[in-house]
Design an enzyme around this catalytic site. Structure first.
Site, short mmCIF file in Angstrom:
data_model
loop_
_atom_site.label_atom_id
_atom_site.label_comp_id
_atom_site.label_asym_id
_atom_site.label_seq_id
_atom_site.Cartn_x
_atom_site.Cartn_y
_atom_site.Cartn_z
N CYS A 66 0.71 -1.23 -0.05
CA CYS A 66 -0.05 -0.09 -0.17
C CYS A 66 0.94 1.29 -0.21
O CYS A 66 1.51 1.56 0.89
CB CYS A 66 -1.04 0.06 1.28
SG CYS A 66 -2.03 1.46 1.56
N CYS A 69 0.11 3.84 2.74
CA CYS A 69 0.53 3.03 4.05
C CYS A 69 2.08 3.51 4.27
O CYS A 69 2.51 3.73 5.38
CB CYS A 69 0.30 1.73 4.21
SG CYS A 69 -1.40 1.33 4.08
#
Length: 149
Positions: A66, A69
């Site tokens: 991600c 993230c």
């Protein structure tokens, strides 16, 4: 939880209830500061910390693939360093711990949850700055930073 002494590299077993405390290395007796970095945890470690934590806990639900993230990672690390001894910061990999993510209704990542005494105080998906994370911990009852007299 296992923490490595920065002085002698001895591995020290630290009870989950003591992660936010100052301790001592069992071998060289040097002071071990409170945890000042995000801790990657599995479901069992998460449960142990939730049962025994005396301080608010910020949980970063994330995954290695991600992009947002990964962008949040440095903010989460700075927040962990800032709140050391007053709160704990955990990272839960949603790919490895899907049941834990499901328990907190995580549908998108990054997703941040702040808990106090096992109760959710804040739950929000999306990229946020470290200052916001710290503010949420304050709303969860984190003690103010001690000031030098």
């Amino acid at each position: 939880m296992i923490r490595t002494c920065p002085s002698c590299q001895t591995k020290n077993r630290i009870p989950a209830a003591r992660l936010s405390d100052v301790g001592r290395c069992g071998a060289c007796k040097v002071t071990l500061p409170p945890v000042a970095e995000p801790l990657e945890v599995d479901a069992a470690e998460f449960g142990e910390i939730m049962r025994s934590s005396k301080v608010p806990v910020l949980v970063d639900f994330w995954a290695p693939w991600c992009g947002p993230c990964r962008m949040a990672g440095p903010e989460v690390a700075r927040a962990a360093a800032t709140v050391a001894g007053r709160a704990l910061v955990l990272k839960v990999n949603t790919d490895q711990q899907p049941e834990l993510a499901g328990r907190f209704g995580v549908r998108g990542i990054p997703h941040f949850v702040v808990l106090r005494g096992g109760q959710v105080v804040v739950s929000q998906a999306g990229l946020v700055r470290g200052a916001q994370l710290i503010d949420w911990l304050g709303r969860a009852g984190m003690k103010p930073k001690a000031t030098a007299a």
